[in-house]
Design an enzyme around this catalytic site. Structure first.
Site, PDB file in Angstrom:
ATOM      1  N   CYS A  45      -2.151 -12.239   0.532  1.00 43.43           N
ATOM      2  CA  CYS A  45      -1.026 -11.313   0.475  1.00 43.43           C
ATOM      3  C   CYS A  45      -0.462 -11.324   1.886  1.00 43.43           C
ATOM      4  CB  CYS A  45      -1.464  -9.938   0.011  1.00 43.43           C
ATOM      5  SG  CYS A  45      -2.977  -9.314   0.763  1.00 43.43           S
ATOM      6  N   TRP A  94      -6.377  -8.389   2.932  1.00 44.91           N
ATOM      7  CA  TRP A  94      -7.540  -7.508   2.785  1.00 44.91           C
ATOM      8  C   TRP A  94      -7.329  -6.391   1.757  1.00 44.91           C
ATOM      9  CZ3 TRP A  94      -7.167  -6.852   8.744  1.00 44.91           C
ATOM     10  CH2 TRP A  94      -6.042  -6.097   9.080  1.00 44.91           C
ATOM     11  N   ASP A  95      -6.151  -6.318   1.174  1.00 45.29           N
ATOM     12  CA  ASP A  95      -5.947  -5.304   0.132  1.00 45.29           C
ATOM     13  C   ASP A  95      -5.712  -5.956  -1.237  1.00 45.29           C
ATOM     14  OD1 ASP A  95      -6.170  -3.008   1.793  1.00 45.29           O
ATOM     15  OD2 ASP A  95      -4.194  -3.449   2.599  1.00 45.29           O
ATOM     16  N   ILE A  97       0.814  -1.222   0.000  1.00 45.47           N
ATOM     17  CA  ILE A  97       0.000   0.000   0.000  1.00 45.47           C
ATOM     18  C   ILE A  97       0.842   1.264   0.000  1.00 45.47           C
ATOM     19  CG2 ILE A  97      -2.044  -1.031   1.092  1.00 45.47           C
ATOM     20  CD1 ILE A  97      -1.105   0.302   3.735  1.00 45.47           C
TER      21      ILE A  97
END
Lengths: 549, 659
Positions: B338, B342-343, B276
């Site tokens: 990942c 959750w991303d 992120i």
């Protein structure tokens, strides 16, 4: 010369054709004087590929054992691969293709042999005469006249026999001006803006030289387009330093002292040989099958192609803005006045003149501003992006123009009568064609080659109703306004239709186009039905009323 | 209201980013929910509304002779430049906005005060529009291989998971709990998508806590159970969406990835999607490029490449393509994870589902997809989109990237999606707006505790009500592109990834095509529908008339000159615009300035402005409460993109003077 001499192996069997996004096909390869013909033998789905030799840009051959492979790269940017069994056959075929695709005599080109299979409804050679254009002009202004000073092509070899010039300038003066302009290209009318009576002229550079030569007639000629008390703009498509350097070679630019009523703007448009390099780089990027995004973007950037598009569009917008918004007349030129000048003047007309956004109007524009105006098509389009021979006259000048039209089209998708296919078709025919339209470098050469007598015009074919339907934009609704495109990088895109044409699965986009056509078609059908019913009802109802009375 | 130091400032100038000549003077208002700028002009009083929750940054710049500049950047990519005459006022506005843009309690968010005037029942109906258990049934579960598990009914196993999760039938509660203990944040493998045709499935989880050598029998059994749920295949893919280096680094912290030796019959695969932080920086860089005043083509392309944005979009798409291929073509199940799952996992699972199942390419299906892969599985909306004041390092455009992947697919498959670009843009807008409750909080658990469904409204109902605005005219349910799996190309020269100016330069209308094919075709289709109805009526009338007239047919042939039906879409087509600043040279010329425009233009500008006014959301900042028509698209005539007065960059200027 007999073509047969060049064809040692006219036919080969068990040839395999490979194309991106198509399964490999086996079939027979035939060579004729002008075509390479591949036909698959499969019964269920017989397929033929006809390729004009003149469409072949380069050819490579490879051998693995006795299996030869020929890779053919075409001017329309497609790449096909043929596997030919037998070394001798393969070598023969390759050398024939090489010879046939590089014939040096124009009169051996296919247009001189092509016999149309369709009935000619209208001879395209006489569809767009300057005289007709002048008639239209005469209905709104009497400030201009047709001059036949060049009828023997003696004043300016690259101009057509007739040109439109200010009424107050006689032929004698034109002859003098011609001596003062590069290649004799004296200023002529390119476009008259009916809305405010402003004119766009085009020419080549003035031959001022280092000692600042002047020509009174030249000054008088271009001043004739000015309203009293107003000024005009000279849009020079070279940067100032290049224009200054040109003086050393006898060229130059309009100096303020002699042209006090004119403001000069230098809007740089790249020279044609730089454009060719850019074209080659872009096409190379588009054929790079790497999965790497950085590599793709940096190659796209390094090609500079979109930079040229942006520069060109900006210059054209500027010219249009001077005319429409500033209410000023404009003179456009670069050096020779046969490349960047024509790009600017023709694009400005697309922006300003709704007529140029119709099919017929666009054809007229291409004839007037490119063919008659002496863009050297034969030199510029001799080779495309795959040529390895370093000839110096090739350049995608016309393709850049077509792409700019496409960019504007993309921003105003309902304002053009023609579709993207129409532009792509013109690109193809400029580079290789069965028609004589784009042969030769000027009207002078075309007349000498007797093209109108000996070849068929592209327009004779395109303007047949059954062909036209393929090129019509279903969304078109006449838009009488000036259309100002955005030239921001965010607004400009790669022209996929040309550059990724053979490298993308086109089915989905074609289906989308079909769907668009169907939506409009169905609507029109319903409209017609409803109207007919309404009429019928009205008739019945009035009938009923009279009965009741 | 206690945070508003300055509710109203007069004589504020709103600048046009691209042309300083286009500045307008007006009054600035601060309300509890919005920043509002009202132009002074007498007739139009054009207004710009910005929700506080859309504000991503406020920058107070050095005071100049004309006043104190304030730059507001929004999460929906709007950039607003104000000049406030008095430094003191500017400071007060600045301080107020800093606080207003960073609420600390959920209750401060707009959705708790937003009232679309619906009664309780309508509100409840709205929330029922998207029903996930219905969706799992549609997929074909529960069945012989998959069952619903109540192991997480009180969020006892995993607090970021939904209460209802589907797991393989052979996975007992013991296995699930055991596996959850071996996974980051206890996010155990659960079903995301089930392919009815061949039993292959997509499951999702977080990374295993494998460290360098740890293993967990239950976790191994769990993966085995997933494989068994697909009897047609003897292995499963485990897709770790991280770059290999990142995953390896995690091992040192006791996390990591599956060791193929410990798990029977798995094929392990890394797909390098960055984290992120990389994505946040990438977007930042790309937005800087979008904000350049008059970039050259190479500035722009170089900046775009340098931002890496399209590379990241492609990485996500490639991962989705890989999974869709495994499921559809190989019939192999896939477990995706990942780090926390959750991303990147949400991105990849939803792209793969979209490629696999045409249902997700419908309007309703797309809502379901977001609800399933993002909302229910605990994508941290609050943290990622900064709804409440929090750690700026948690913010990242994760769902924005997914939305862009969808747009890129729409460009390649123009007939495959039921919805249009506007639908995507509005969803993106509302993920940040906090006007609806759907995307509040970080998990289902938090949303239940806040009683979101009782206290706020659902975006899906709002979009559904206005679905006519979001239809893709080229979509036909019987079309070949509409059916089956989509197979996009991988190489950039076969699948042209484009810069999405409709999103990132959304508020600079001048950069977009001036005529919208979508709107045009929708208008035609609408008219077609009316014609169909009219045709029916006419035919009926005709039949009646003919019946009554049969026998006597003395019809007078009187040609009635009926005017052709007036096309309702003609106005769409006559969009005009004004020229941009194509050159600096013209301004020193003693004639009219091109930007003054004449009457013709201004009339047309109005037409353009009013065009989409029926659609309040499009121009963002909609506010149904105020009843004020939103006309926030600042410069309908389009921002110029060429050198503006103060850029001083254009070499022509010098040339002009020298010549």
């Amino acid at each position: 010369m007999e073509f047969a001499e060049l064809i040692k192996t006219p036919r080969a069997d068990n040839v395999v054709l490979h194309r991106p996004f198509h399964p490999a096909v086996e079939g027979t390869l035939c060579l004729t004087g002008h075509h390479l013909i591949f036909s698959s033998r499969r019964q269920d789905n017989a397929e033929e590929l006809w390729l004009l030799h003149s469409n072949i840009d380069s050819i490579e051959k490879r051998f693995v054992g006795s299996l030869g492979t020929i890779i053919i790269k075409c001017k329309d940017l497609r790449i096909i691969q043929l596997d030919i069994p037998g070394m001798e056959e393969c070598l023969n075929i390759a050398s024939s293709i090489e010879a046939l695709s590089t014939l040096d005599s124009v009169t051996l080109m296919y247009p001189f042999f092509y016999r149309p299979m369709f009935e000619v409804l209208e001879d395209g050679w006489s569809s767009f005469l300057l005289e007709q254009e002048f008639e239209l002009l005469s209905s709104v202004t009497n400030e201009w006249r047709l001059s036949c000073v060049n009828k023997e092509f003696s004043v300016c070899p690259s101009y057509p026999p007739v040109v439109i010039v200010p009424k107050c300038i006689d032929d004698e003066a034109l002859r003098k001006v011609a001596l003062f302009r590069h290649g004799g290209r004296f200023p002529v009318l390119s476009y008259y803006h009916k809305k405010n009576g402003m004119a766009m002229m085009r020419s080549s550079q003035p031959l001022t030289g280092t000692n600042g030569r002047r020509c009174k007639e030249d000054e008088k000629l271009i001043n004739a387009t000015l309203r009293s008390g107003r000024r005009g703009f000279v849009i020079d498509t070279r940067p100032l330093n290049v224009a200054q350097q040109a003086r050393a070679k006898g060229g130059g630019f309009e100096q303020e002292v002699h042209y006090p009523q004119w403001r000069r703007i230098h809007k740089y448009i790249e020279r044609f040989n730089i454009l060719q390099e850019s074209f080659i780089k872009l096409v190379e990027a588009c054929n790079d099958q790497s999965h790497n995004m950085d590599r793709w973007l940096s190659k796209l950037e390094a090609s500079n192609w979109l930079t040229h598009i942006k520069e060109l569009l900006t210059a054209a917008c500027l010219a249009a803005q001077c005319i429409d918004r500033e209410g000023a007349s404009v003179l456009v030129h670069g050096s020779e006045g046969t490349d960047s000048t024509l790009q600017v003047t023709s694009l400005a007309q697309i922006i300003l003149d709704p007529r140029c956004r119709t099919i017929r109007g666009f054809e007229a524009l291409v004839v007037r501003e490119w063919l008659q105006a002496g863009h050297p098509f034969q030199q510029r389009c001799a080779q495309s992006a795959y040529s390895n021979s370093k000839q110096k006259w090739e350049a995608p000048v016309f393709l850049l123009f077509l792409e700019c039209v496409w960019q504007i089209h993309r921003q105003f998708p309902c304002s053009f009568e023609f579709n993207e296919q129409f532009l792509i078709m013109l690109f193809e025919h400029a580079y290789a064609s069965q028609f004589g339209t784009f042969l030769g470098n000027s009207e002078n050469e075309r007349a000498k080659l007797k093209l109108p007598q000996k070849t068929m015009s592209l327009w004779s074919w395109v303007n047949r109703p059954e062909e036209l339907t393929r090129f019509q934009n279903p969304l078109y609704e006449a838009n009488s306004l000036v259309i100002w495109p955005s030239v921001a990088p965010q607004s400009l895109q790669l022209w996929e239709g040309v550059f990724l044409r053979w490298n993308r699965p086109s089915r989905f986009l074609e289906e989308a186009e079909e769907e668009r056509i169907n939506i409009i078609k169905y609507n029109k059908e319903l409209q017609a039905k409803v109207n007919a019913l309404r009429r019928q009802l009205a008739e019945l109802e009035t009938g009923e009323e009279t009965q009741e009375e | 209201m206690e945070h508003i130091r300055m509710p109203k400032v007069e004589n504020v100038r709103l600048l046009d980013r691209l042309s300083s000549r286009r500045a307008v003077v007006g009054t600035l208002y601060l309300t509890a929910t919005h920043v509002i700028f009202v132009e002074n002009g007498s007739e139009t009083r054009k207004e710009t509304w910005v929700l506080h929750s859309q504000i991503s940054s406020i920058e107070k710049q050095a005071t100049t002779a004309t006043g104190c500049p304030l730059l507001i950047r929004c999460k929906n990519f709007q950039v607003i430049q104000l000049v406030i005459p008095q430094e003191r006022d500017c400071h007060d506005v600045y301080i107020s906005l800093i606080r207003l843009a960073r609420p600390v309690k959920y209750e401060e968010l707009y959705c708790f005060s937003f009232n679309p005037k619906l009664d309780k029942e309508e509100r409840e109906q709205g929330w029922k529009l998207v029903d996930l258990s219905e969706e799992y049934n549609r997929m074909g579960v529960p069945n012989n291989y998959w069952q619903i598990s109540d192991v997480n009914r009180d969020y006892g196993v995993c607090d970021s998971y939904p209460t209802e999760v589907y797991v393989p039938k052979s996975a007992t509660a013991h296995i699930i709990v055991g596996s959850s203990k071996f996974r980051s944040r206890r996010r155990f493998p659960a079903l995301s998508y089930y392919c009815k045709g061949n039993n292959a499935s997509i499951c999702r989880s977080s990374q295993p806590l494998s460290g360098f050598s740890a293993r967990c029998l239950e976790d191994e059994q769990m993966l085995q159970a997933i494989r068994k749920a697909n009897p047609g295949s003897d292995f499963i893919y485990v897709v770790d969406t991280r770059p290999k280096l990142n995953a390896m680094a995690n091992r040192a912290a006791g996390k990591g990835y599956e060791n193929e030796d410990n798990y029977s019959n798995i094929k392990f695969q890394f797909i390098g999607i960055e984290n992120i932080h990389v994505m946040r920086n990438s977007l930042q860089k790309m937005l800087e490029v979008c904000e350049l005043k008059s970039p050259s083509m190479s500035d722009f392309l170089w900046g775009l490449e340098n931002s890496g944005w399209l590379k990241h979009i492609k990485a996500i798409m490639d991962a989705g393509i890989f999974i869709a291929k495994a499921v559809a073509e190989e019939g192999v199940s896939v477990l995706v994870h990942c780090s926390d799952g959750w991303d990147r996992t949400a991105q990849v699972c939803s792209v793969a589902s979209l490629l696999l199942d045409p249902y997700y390419r419908t309007m309703k299906g797309f809502m379901v997809l977001i609800e399933k892969d993002w909302v229910s599985f605990g994508h941290k909306f609050n943290h990622r989109y900064g709804n409440l004041d929090g750690d700026p390092k948690e913010i990242s455009p994760v769902i924005d990237q997914f939305i862009e992947c969808v747009w890129q697919l729409m460009e390649q498959f123009p007939c495959a999606f039921e919805f249009n670009e506007r639908f995507l843009i509005h969803i993106q807008h509302h993920i940040y707006s906090c006007q609806f409750g759907n995307f509040l909080c970080n998990s289902q658990k938090e949303r239940r505790e806040l009683k979101i469904k009782e206290r706020t409204y659902s975006l899906w109902a709002h979009l559904w009500k206005n679905r006519a605005d979001y239809l893709n005219p080229l979509y036909r349910s019987d079309h070949s592109q509409t059916q089956g799996t989509l197979h996009p190309q991988i190489a950039p020269c076969n699948f042209l990834y484009k810069f999405w100016s409709g999103m990132y330069n959304r508020f600079e209308k001048g950069l977009h095509p001036r005529q919208s094919v979508t709107d045009y075709l929708m208008a035609v289709k609408e008219e077609t529908q009316q014609l169909e109805e009219e045709l029916e009526v006419l035919q009926e009338r005709l039949a009646n008339l003919q019946k009554s007239q049969s026998g006597d047919n003395k019809v007078k042939s009187k040609q009635q000159d009926r005017s052709k039906q007036t096309g309702m879409y003609t106005s769409n087509n006559s969009l005009a615009n004004t020229p941009q600043e194509y050159s600096n040279d013209l301004k020193s010329f003693p004639s009219r300035s091109p930007s003054q425009g004449d009457e013709e233009d201004s009339a047309l500008i109005l037409t353009q402005d009013n065009l989409k006014s029926s659609d309040p959301d499009l121009s963002a900042n909609s506010d149904q409460e105020s009843g004020v028509e939103d006309l926030s698209c600042r410069s309908p005539s389009g921002g110029g993109c060429l050198p503006s007065e103060d850029s001083g960059k254009d070499s022509d200027e010098a040339v002009f003077l020298a010549g």
